[in-house]
Enzyme design. Structure first.
Site, PDB file in Angstrom:
ATOM      1  N   GLN A 115      -4.961 -24.044 -36.889  1.00 34.64           N
ATOM      2  CA  GLN A 115      -5.167 -25.491 -36.669  1.00 34.64           C
ATOM      3  C   GLN A 115      -5.995 -25.979 -37.861  1.00 34.64           C
ATOM      4  OE1 GLN A 115      -3.883 -27.277 -34.008  1.00 34.64           O
ATOM      5  NE2 GLN A 115      -4.791 -29.221 -34.563  1.00 34.64           N
ATOM      6  N   GLY A 155       4.241 -12.166 -31.373  1.00 31.49           N
ATOM      7  CA  GLY A 155       5.283 -11.221 -31.797  1.00 31.49           C
ATOM      8  C   GLY A 155       6.663 -11.869 -31.883  1.00 31.49           C
ATOM      9  N   SER A 210       0.971 -12.742 -33.713  1.00 30.97           N
ATOM     10  CA  SER A 210       0.324 -13.237 -32.500  1.00 30.97           C
ATOM     11  C   SER A 210       1.192 -12.886 -31.292  1.00 30.97           C
ATOM     12  CB  SER A 210       0.077 -14.736 -32.613  1.00 30.97           C
ATOM     13  OG  SER A 210      -0.528 -15.216 -31.438  1.00 30.97           O
ATOM     14  N   HIS A 246      -5.496 -18.116 -43.053  1.00 30.60           N
ATOM     15  CA  HIS A 246      -4.111 -18.550 -42.826  1.00 30.60           C
ATOM     16  C   HIS A 246      -3.623 -19.450 -43.955  1.00 30.60           C
ATOM     17  CE1 HIS A 246      -0.408 -19.320 -40.881  1.00 30.60           C
ATOM     18  NE2 HIS A 246      -0.675 -20.601 -40.752  1.00 30.60           N
ATOM     19  N   ARG A 281       9.734 -22.800 -36.947  1.00 35.79           N
ATOM     20  CA  ARG A 281       8.935 -22.726 -35.711  1.00 35.79           C
ATOM     21  C   ARG A 281       9.249 -23.923 -34.828  1.00 35.79           C
ATOM     22  NH1 ARG A 281       5.324 -19.910 -33.390  1.00 35.79           N
ATOM     23  NH2 ARG A 281       5.005 -18.476 -35.125  1.00 35.79           N
ATOM     24  N   THR A 322       7.917 -14.130 -33.989  1.00 39.34           N
ATOM     25  CA  THR A 322       8.472 -14.153 -35.350  1.00 39.34           C
ATOM     26  C   THR A 322       9.053 -12.791 -35.703  1.00 39.34           C
ATOM     27  OG1 THR A 322       6.816 -15.787 -35.998  1.00 39.34           O
ATOM     28  CG2 THR A 322       7.864 -14.536 -37.784  1.00 39.34           C
ATOM     29  N   ASP A 328     -24.668 -13.070 -15.680  1.00 35.13           N
ATOM     30  CA  ASP A 328     -23.742 -14.216 -15.701  1.00 35.13           C
ATOM     31  C   ASP A 328     -22.831 -14.183 -16.922  1.00 35.13           C
ATOM     32  OD1 ASP A 328     -25.470 -14.725 -17.732  1.00 35.13           O
ATOM     33  OD2 ASP A 328     -26.205 -16.639 -16.961  1.00 35.13           O
ATOM     34  N   LYS A 355      12.865 -18.831 -41.314  1.00 34.84           N
ATOM     35  CA  LYS A 355      12.317 -19.069 -39.967  1.00 34.84           C
ATOM     36  C   LYS A 355      11.955 -20.540 -39.787  1.00 34.84           C
ATOM     37  CE  LYS A 355       7.792 -18.591 -38.863  1.00 34.84           C
ATOM     38  NZ  LYS A 355       6.484 -17.948 -38.648  1.00 34.84           N
ATOM     39  N   ASP A 363       9.017 -16.187 -43.705  1.00 32.61           N
ATOM     40  CA  ASP A 363       9.455 -17.543 -44.072  1.00 32.61           C
ATOM     41  C   ASP A 363       9.199 -17.751 -45.566  1.00 32.61           C
ATOM     42  OD1 ASP A 363       6.731 -18.578 -44.381  1.00 32.61           O
ATOM     43  OD2 ASP A 363       6.640 -18.494 -42.194  1.00 32.61           O
TER      44      ASP A 363
HETATM   45  C1  R5P Z   1       2.605 -18.526 -39.118  1.00 31.58           C
HETATM   46  O1  R5P Z   1       2.533 -19.408 -39.938  1.00 31.58           O
HETATM   47  C2  R5P Z   1       1.981 -17.178 -39.333  1.00 31.58           C
HETATM   48  O2  R5P Z   1       2.029 -16.792 -40.663  1.00 31.58           O
HETATM   49  C3  R5P Z   1       2.667 -16.134 -38.455  1.00 31.58           C
HETATM   50  O3  R5P Z   1       4.024 -16.054 -38.840  1.00 31.58           O
HETATM   51  C4  R5P Z   1       2.564 -16.498 -37.016  1.00 31.58           C
HETATM   52  O4  R5P Z   1       1.239 -16.745 -36.657  1.00 31.58           O
HETATM   53  C5  R5P Z   1       3.140 -15.390 -36.168  1.00 31.58           C
HETATM   54  O5  R5P Z   1       3.078 -15.821 -34.837  1.00 31.58           O
HETATM   55  P1  R5P Z   1       3.908 -15.128 -33.690  1.00 31.58           P
HETATM   56  O6  R5P Z   1       3.615 -13.655 -33.742  1.00 31.58           O
HETATM   57  O7  R5P Z   1       3.390 -15.777 -32.441  1.00 31.58           O
HETATM   58  O8  R5P Z   1       5.351 -15.437 -33.944  1.00 31.58           O
END
Ligand code: R5P
Length: 285
Positions: free
Chosen positions: A92, A216, A214, A124, A186, A218, A34, A184, A161
Protein backbone atom coordinates in the site's frame (compact mmCIF):
# COMPACT_ATOMS: atom_id res chain seq x y z
CA UNK A 1 28.39 -1.26 18.10
CA UNK A 2 25.73 -3.52 19.68
CA UNK A 3 22.98 -5.60 18.02
CA UNK A 4 19.47 -5.92 19.47
CA UNK A 5 17.33 -8.66 17.92
CA UNK A 6 13.55 -8.44 18.02
CA UNK A 7 11.67 -11.73 18.30
CA UNK A 8 10.75 -11.67 14.58
CA UNK A 9 14.39 -11.50 13.52
CA UNK A 10 16.46 -13.35 16.14
CA UNK A 11 18.44 -15.41 13.62
CA UNK A 12 19.22 -12.47 11.35
CA UNK A 13 20.36 -10.50 14.44
CA UNK A 14 22.61 -13.39 15.56
CA UNK A 15 24.09 -13.70 12.06
CA UNK A 16 24.70 -9.94 11.90
CA UNK A 17 26.29 -9.92 15.32
CA UNK A 18 28.79 -12.52 14.05
CA UNK A 19 29.35 -10.81 10.68
CA UNK A 20 29.93 -7.41 12.29
CA UNK A 21 31.79 -8.71 15.36
CA UNK A 22 29.27 -6.73 17.43
CA UNK A 23 27.88 -8.17 20.67
CA UNK A 24 24.27 -9.31 20.77
CA UNK A 25 22.40 -7.47 23.53
CA UNK A 26 20.56 -9.59 26.09
CA UNK A 27 16.85 -8.79 26.21
CA UNK A 28 13.71 -10.06 27.90
CA UNK A 29 10.53 -10.29 25.88
CA UNK A 30 7.32 -11.68 27.30
CA UNK A 31 3.57 -11.23 27.16
CA UNK A 32 1.34 -9.90 29.94
CA UNK A 33 -1.83 -11.93 30.64
CA UNK A 34 -3.78 -9.53 28.40
CA UNK A 35 -1.23 -10.20 25.61
CA UNK A 36 0.47 -6.81 25.81
CA UNK A 37 4.20 -7.03 25.22
CA UNK A 38 6.90 -6.48 27.85
CA UNK A 39 10.49 -5.99 26.78
CA UNK A 40 13.64 -5.07 28.64
CA UNK A 41 17.24 -4.40 27.58
CA UNK A 42 19.55 -6.16 30.05
CA UNK A 43 23.00 -4.97 28.92
CA UNK A 44 24.53 -1.54 29.41
CA UNK A 45 24.37 0.20 26.01
CA UNK A 46 24.64 3.76 27.28
CA UNK A 47 26.58 5.89 24.79
CA UNK A 48 26.90 2.98 22.33
CA UNK A 49 25.78 2.80 18.70
CA UNK A 50 23.02 0.22 18.41
CA UNK A 51 21.46 -1.78 15.58
CA UNK A 52 17.90 -3.03 16.10
CA UNK A 53 16.83 -5.89 13.83
CA UNK A 54 13.12 -6.53 13.52
CA UNK A 55 10.84 -7.54 10.65
CA UNK A 56 7.56 -5.61 10.86
CA UNK A 57 5.26 -8.51 10.00
CA UNK A 58 2.80 -9.53 11.29
CA UNK A 59 1.40 -6.41 13.00
CA UNK A 60 2.43 -7.39 16.55
CA UNK A 61 6.06 -7.13 15.44
CA UNK A 62 5.57 -3.45 14.56
CA UNK A 63 4.64 -2.72 18.17
CA UNK A 64 7.67 -4.69 19.33
CA UNK A 65 9.93 -2.59 17.09
CA UNK A 66 8.50 0.65 18.52
CA UNK A 67 9.06 -0.62 22.09
CA UNK A 68 12.62 -1.70 21.27
CA UNK A 69 13.33 1.73 19.76
CA UNK A 70 12.03 3.38 22.91
CA UNK A 71 13.93 1.00 25.19
CA UNK A 72 17.30 1.58 23.53
CA UNK A 73 16.73 5.33 23.64
CA UNK A 74 15.79 5.19 27.34
CA UNK A 75 18.91 3.07 27.91
CA UNK A 76 21.01 5.97 26.55
CA UNK A 77 22.08 4.53 23.18
CA UNK A 78 23.96 6.87 20.87
CA UNK A 79 23.17 6.32 17.15
CA UNK A 80 20.35 3.88 16.38
CA UNK A 81 20.12 1.99 13.08
CA UNK A 82 16.91 0.09 12.51
CA UNK A 83 17.16 -2.91 10.22
CA UNK A 84 13.83 -4.15 8.93
CA UNK A 85 14.47 -7.37 6.95
CA UNK A 86 10.86 -7.38 5.71
CA UNK A 87 9.05 -4.05 5.77
CA UNK A 88 5.35 -4.84 5.94
CA UNK A 89 2.65 -2.66 4.33
CA UNK A 90 4.93 -1.93 1.36
CA UNK A 91 2.24 -2.90 -1.13
CA UNK A 92 0.00 0.00 0.00
CA UNK A 93 2.59 2.49 -1.21
CA UNK A 94 0.06 4.95 -2.59
CA UNK A 95 -3.65 5.79 -2.44
CA UNK A 96 -5.34 3.45 -4.89
CA UNK A 97 -8.78 4.86 -3.90
CA UNK A 98 -9.71 8.10 -2.15
CA UNK A 99 -9.97 7.72 1.61
CA UNK A 100 -7.15 5.16 1.84
CA UNK A 101 -3.97 5.69 3.86
CA UNK A 102 -0.51 5.47 2.35
CA UNK A 103 0.29 2.67 4.77
CA UNK A 104 3.95 2.28 3.79
CA UNK A 105 4.50 5.97 4.56
CA UNK A 106 2.69 5.74 7.92
CA UNK A 107 4.96 2.89 9.01
CA UNK A 108 8.16 4.48 7.67
CA UNK A 109 7.42 7.82 9.35
CA UNK A 110 6.79 6.20 12.72
CA UNK A 111 9.97 4.14 12.56
CA UNK A 112 11.88 7.34 11.68
CA UNK A 113 10.75 9.07 14.90
CA UNK A 114 13.34 7.26 17.04
CA UNK A 115 16.12 6.14 14.72
CA UNK A 116 19.04 7.68 12.89
CA UNK A 117 19.12 5.33 9.92
CA UNK A 118 16.89 2.64 8.42
CA UNK A 119 17.82 -0.35 6.31
CA UNK A 120 15.53 -2.84 4.63
CA UNK A 121 15.69 -5.63 2.05
CA UNK A 122 13.93 -5.61 -1.33
CA UNK A 123 11.23 -3.05 -0.45
CA UNK A 124 8.18 -3.67 -2.62
CA UNK A 125 8.90 -0.40 -4.48
CA UNK A 126 12.11 1.58 -4.21
CA UNK A 127 10.34 4.91 -3.57
CA UNK A 128 9.17 3.59 -0.18
CA UNK A 129 12.64 4.52 1.11
CA UNK A 130 11.72 8.18 0.54
CA UNK A 131 8.89 7.85 3.08
CA UNK A 132 11.46 7.61 5.89
CA UNK A 133 12.43 10.98 7.31
CA UNK A 134 15.91 9.65 8.16
CA UNK A 135 18.52 8.26 5.74
CA UNK A 136 17.13 4.94 4.46
CA UNK A 137 18.80 2.31 2.32
CA UNK A 138 17.96 -1.09 0.91
CA UNK A 139 19.82 -4.11 -0.35
CA UNK A 140 18.66 -6.82 -2.71
CA UNK A 141 18.48 -10.51 -1.88
CA UNK A 142 18.65 -11.43 -5.56
CA UNK A 143 22.44 -12.04 -5.69
CA UNK A 144 22.27 -14.38 -2.65
CA UNK A 145 19.23 -16.20 -4.08
CA UNK A 146 20.90 -16.52 -7.48
CA UNK A 147 24.08 -17.94 -5.93
CA UNK A 148 21.95 -20.57 -4.17
CA UNK A 149 20.22 -21.40 -7.48
CA UNK A 150 23.43 -21.48 -9.50
CA UNK A 151 24.13 -25.06 -8.32
CA UNK A 152 20.79 -26.28 -9.64
CA UNK A 153 21.30 -26.24 -13.43
CA UNK A 154 18.42 -23.91 -14.16
CA UNK A 155 17.57 -23.22 -17.84
CA UNK A 156 15.47 -20.09 -17.40
CA UNK A 157 14.48 -17.49 -14.76
CA UNK A 158 11.05 -15.91 -15.06
CA UNK A 159 9.60 -12.78 -13.47
CA UNK A 160 5.88 -13.09 -12.71
CA UNK A 161 5.19 -9.78 -14.47
CA UNK A 162 6.97 -7.33 -16.73
CA UNK A 163 7.53 -4.84 -13.88
CA UNK A 164 9.71 -7.41 -12.12
CA UNK A 165 11.81 -8.25 -15.18
CA UNK A 166 14.95 -6.57 -13.79
CA UNK A 167 14.98 -9.02 -10.88
CA UNK A 168 14.91 -11.99 -13.28
CA UNK A 169 17.57 -10.38 -15.48
CA UNK A 170 19.86 -9.79 -12.50
CA UNK A 171 19.44 -13.38 -11.28
CA UNK A 172 20.00 -14.81 -14.76
CA UNK A 173 23.26 -12.84 -15.12
CA UNK A 174 24.62 -14.55 -12.01
CA UNK A 175 23.17 -17.96 -12.86
CA UNK A 176 24.21 -17.85 -16.51
CA UNK A 177 20.81 -18.73 -18.01
CA UNK A 178 17.96 -17.14 -19.98
CA UNK A 179 15.28 -14.87 -18.52
CA UNK A 180 11.78 -13.76 -19.48
CA UNK A 181 8.53 -12.64 -17.84
CA UNK A 182 5.02 -13.99 -17.48
CA UNK A 183 2.11 -11.71 -18.41
CA UNK A 184 0.25 -11.38 -15.11
CA UNK A 185 -2.71 -9.11 -14.43
CA UNK A 186 -3.90 -8.64 -10.84
CA UNK A 187 -7.71 -8.69 -10.54
CA UNK A 188 -7.76 -8.14 -6.74
CA UNK A 189 -5.73 -8.96 -3.60
CA UNK A 190 -6.33 -12.70 -4.00
CA UNK A 191 -6.84 -13.21 -7.74
CA UNK A 192 -4.45 -12.91 -10.67
CA UNK A 193 -4.80 -13.83 -14.34
CA UNK A 194 -2.05 -15.08 -16.64
CA UNK A 195 -2.26 -14.05 -20.31
CA UNK A 196 -1.15 -16.65 -22.87
CA UNK A 197 2.46 -16.17 -24.01
CA UNK A 198 4.94 -18.69 -25.40
CA UNK A 199 7.62 -18.97 -22.72
CA UNK A 200 9.71 -21.60 -24.55
CA UNK A 201 9.54 -23.70 -21.39
CA UNK A 202 9.18 -27.13 -22.97
CA UNK A 203 11.41 -29.67 -21.17
CA UNK A 204 13.12 -26.86 -19.22
CA UNK A 205 14.02 -26.47 -15.56
CA UNK A 206 12.50 -23.10 -14.70
CA UNK A 207 12.66 -20.72 -11.72
CA UNK A 208 10.03 -18.07 -11.03
CA UNK A 209 11.42 -15.27 -8.88
CA UNK A 210 9.36 -12.66 -7.00
CA UNK A 211 9.87 -10.23 -4.13
CA UNK A 212 6.91 -11.56 -2.10
CA UNK A 213 4.86 -14.73 -2.01
CA UNK A 214 1.68 -13.96 -0.11
CA UNK A 215 -1.44 -15.99 -1.01
CA UNK A 216 0.60 -17.99 -3.53
CA UNK A 217 -1.93 -17.10 -6.26
CA UNK A 218 0.67 -15.56 -8.58
CA UNK A 219 2.99 -18.55 -8.27
CA UNK A 220 0.25 -21.20 -8.53
CA UNK A 221 -1.19 -19.69 -11.72
CA UNK A 222 2.28 -19.26 -13.23
CA UNK A 223 3.23 -22.86 -12.39
CA UNK A 224 0.05 -24.16 -14.05
CA UNK A 225 0.83 -22.17 -17.20
CA UNK A 226 4.40 -23.46 -17.26
CA UNK A 227 3.19 -27.05 -16.77
CA UNK A 228 0.85 -26.55 -19.74
CA UNK A 229 3.84 -25.42 -21.76
CA UNK A 230 5.78 -28.59 -20.87
CA UNK A 231 8.23 -27.33 -18.18
CA UNK A 232 10.19 -30.26 -16.70
CA UNK A 233 10.87 -28.81 -13.21
CA UNK A 234 9.57 -25.61 -11.60
CA UNK A 235 11.12 -23.88 -8.59
CA UNK A 236 9.63 -20.80 -6.95
CA UNK A 237 11.85 -18.28 -5.21
CA UNK A 238 11.17 -15.14 -3.24
CA UNK A 239 12.85 -12.74 -0.86
CA UNK A 240 9.90 -12.47 1.54
CA UNK A 241 7.89 -15.65 2.12
CA UNK A 242 4.65 -14.54 3.80
CA UNK A 243 2.90 -17.77 2.78
CA UNK A 244 -0.55 -16.56 3.86
CA UNK A 245 -3.37 -19.06 4.39
CA UNK A 246 -3.17 -22.02 2.01
CA UNK A 247 -0.30 -20.58 -0.07
CA UNK A 248 2.04 -23.55 0.30
CA UNK A 249 -0.68 -26.10 -0.47
CA UNK A 250 -1.70 -24.08 -3.55
CA UNK A 251 1.87 -23.85 -4.85
CA UNK A 252 2.68 -27.53 -4.24
CA UNK A 253 -0.55 -28.81 -5.73
CA UNK A 254 0.02 -26.63 -8.83
CA UNK A 255 3.15 -28.75 -9.42
CA UNK A 256 6.04 -26.88 -7.81
CA UNK A 257 9.23 -28.90 -7.21
CA UNK A 258 10.89 -26.61 -4.66
CA UNK A 259 10.07 -23.47 -2.68
CA UNK A 260 12.94 -21.20 -1.65
CA UNK A 261 12.93 -17.96 0.33
CA UNK A 262 15.32 -15.94 2.46
CA UNK A 263 15.05 -15.63 6.25
CA UNK A 264 13.61 -12.08 6.27
CA UNK A 265 10.52 -13.96 7.51
CA UNK A 266 11.57 -17.29 9.00
CA UNK A 267 9.92 -20.47 7.72
CA UNK A 268 10.93 -23.98 6.72
CA UNK A 269 11.65 -22.53 3.25
CA UNK A 270 14.22 -19.98 4.51
CA UNK A 271 17.15 -21.57 2.71
CA UNK A 272 19.07 -18.36 1.98
CA UNK A 273 20.47 -16.10 4.69
CA UNK A 274 19.98 -12.36 4.35
CA UNK A 275 22.62 -11.17 6.87
CA UNK A 276 25.54 -11.08 4.35
CA UNK A 277 23.67 -8.64 2.10
CA UNK A 278 22.71 -6.43 5.05
CA UNK A 279 26.21 -6.37 6.53
CA UNK A 280 27.66 -5.44 3.13
CA UNK A 281 25.22 -2.52 2.93
CA UNK A 282 26.03 -1.47 6.49
CA UNK A 283 29.73 -1.33 5.75
CA UNK A 284 29.19 0.93 2.74
CA UNK A 285 26.71 3.32 4.47
C1 R5P B 1 3.11 -8.02 -6.40
O1 R5P B 1 3.29 -6.94 -6.93
C2 R5P B 1 4.22 -8.76 -5.72
O2 R5P B 1 5.44 -8.57 -6.35
C3 R5P B 1 3.89 -10.25 -5.65
O3 R5P B 1 3.78 -10.74 -6.97
C4 R5P B 1 2.62 -10.48 -4.91
O4 R5P B 1 2.65 -9.85 -3.66
C5 R5P B 1 2.39 -11.96 -4.75
O5 R5P B 1 1.15 -12.11 -4.11
P1 R5P B 1 0.37 -13.48 -4.10
O6 R5P B 1 1.31 -14.53 -3.59
O7 R5P B 1 -0.77 -13.22 -3.16
O8 R5P B 1 -0.08 -13.74 -5.50
Amino acid sequence: MYVVGGTASKTVAEDLSKELHAPLVKTISKRFPDDELYIRILDDISGEDVIIVQTTYPDSNIVELFLLQNAVKEAGANKVTVIIPYLGYGRQDKKFETGEPISARAIAEHISLHADKAITVDPHKQHILDFFTIPAFSCSAVPELALYLKKKDIDMVLAPDEGALDRARQASDIMGCNFDYIEKTRINGATVEIKPKNLQANNKKVVIIDDIISTGGTMAKSIKELKKQGAKKILVVCTHGLFAGEAIKKIISAGCNEIISTDTIRSEFSKVKIAPCISQLLSSN
